[in-house]
Write an enzyme that holds these catalytic residues in place. Structure first.
Site, PDB file in Angstrom:
ATOM      1  N   CYS A 193      68.195  49.312  11.997  1.00 39.04           N
ATOM      2  CA  CYS A 193      67.535  48.501  13.020  1.00 39.04           C
ATOM      3  C   CYS A 193      66.232  49.135  13.454  1.00 39.04           C
ATOM      4  CB  CYS A 193      68.412  48.425  14.276  1.00 39.04           C
ATOM      5  SG  CYS A 193      69.900  47.464  14.062  1.00 39.04           S
ATOM      6  N   CYS A 249      66.138  46.653  18.851  1.00 36.06           N
ATOM      7  CA  CYS A 249      67.248  45.752  18.534  1.00 36.06           C
ATOM      8  C   CYS A 249      68.240  45.659  19.694  1.00 36.06           C
ATOM      9  CB  CYS A 249      67.973  46.215  17.281  1.00 36.06           C
ATOM     10  SG  CYS A 249      69.211  45.001  16.747  1.00 36.06           S
TER      11      CYS A 249
HETATM   12 ZN   LIG Z   1      69.052  45.289  14.569  1.00 34.43          ZN
END
Ligand SMILES: [Zn+2]
Length: 202
Positions: free
Chosen positions: A51, A55
């Site tokens: 990520c 996120c």
């Molecule tokens: Zn993510």
């Protein structure tokens, strides 16, 4: 402060270990702090997904987190992109930013350039400038600027009659002795030697 000193400061910032989970990075992950996007990516060992810092997915256990300086490295380590935050999408603005920085350095190499002015002129944050530029271009902005300056100095030495200190000043380096030291380091010759070897007849 002389230009040379500034250049060293810039480079000192690059000494951090880019792939260590520092307190700062962990805090960015917990806060979904988007100002860190592009600076690092985090992967979660238990899910196999990586990520970007912003996120909104559930905060992982700290011991399961791996940090990567680029998305490519996370992919190479067999992590998949998170569908929620699309960690690869941010590439283009960074590349365009790096191009603006390069353009600015070529236009203004004869002037005093600090990290702050560079960030301001290219509409980016000074904090991210160094790392983003290095990730995309492979050198720091300061190293890049030095190359531009040295190359222009070579031209002046080959063509024309400026003195060494005039040349140093023309390429934005008011400290002549630092200019000579840097020039020798980069080319293997002092400016005077270089001129003797390469000067073109008018
Ligand atoms: Zn993510």
């Amino acid at each position: 402060m002389s230009k040379s000193e500034e250049c060293h400061c810039w480079q000192a910032d690059m000494q951090n270990d880019e792939e260590r989970l520092t307190f700062e990075k962990w805090q960015a992950i917990i806060d979904n702090d988007q100002s860190y996007n592009g600076q690092f990516f985090y992967a979660v060992k238990t899910t196999g997904i990586f990520c970007k810092p912003s996120c909104k997915s559930r905060v992982p256990k700290k011991e399961h987190v791996l940090i990567f300086s680029t998305a490519r490295k996370a992919l190479e380590a067999n992590f998949r992109q998170c569908k929620r935050c699309n960690p690869m999408e941010e590439k283009l603005p960074d590349i365009e930013w790096a191009e603006r920085i390069i353009h600015y350095l070529h236009q203004h190499f004869s002037e005093k350039i600090t990290l702050d002015t560079l960030a301001e002129e290219t509409m980016g944050s000074p904090y991210h400038l160094q790392r983003t530029f290095k990730r995309i271009i492979g050198t720091t902005p300061a190293e890049y600027l030095q190359n531009v300056r040295i190359n222009r100095a070579k031209e002046y030495l080959c063509y024309g009659t400026k003195t060494i200190s005039e040349i140093a000043l023309s390429v934005g380096m008011s400290n002549t002795s630092y200019f000579i030291t840097l020039f020798k380091k980069r080319t293997g010759n002092t400016p005077v030697e270089y001129r003797k070897l390469h000067q073109k007849e008018e």
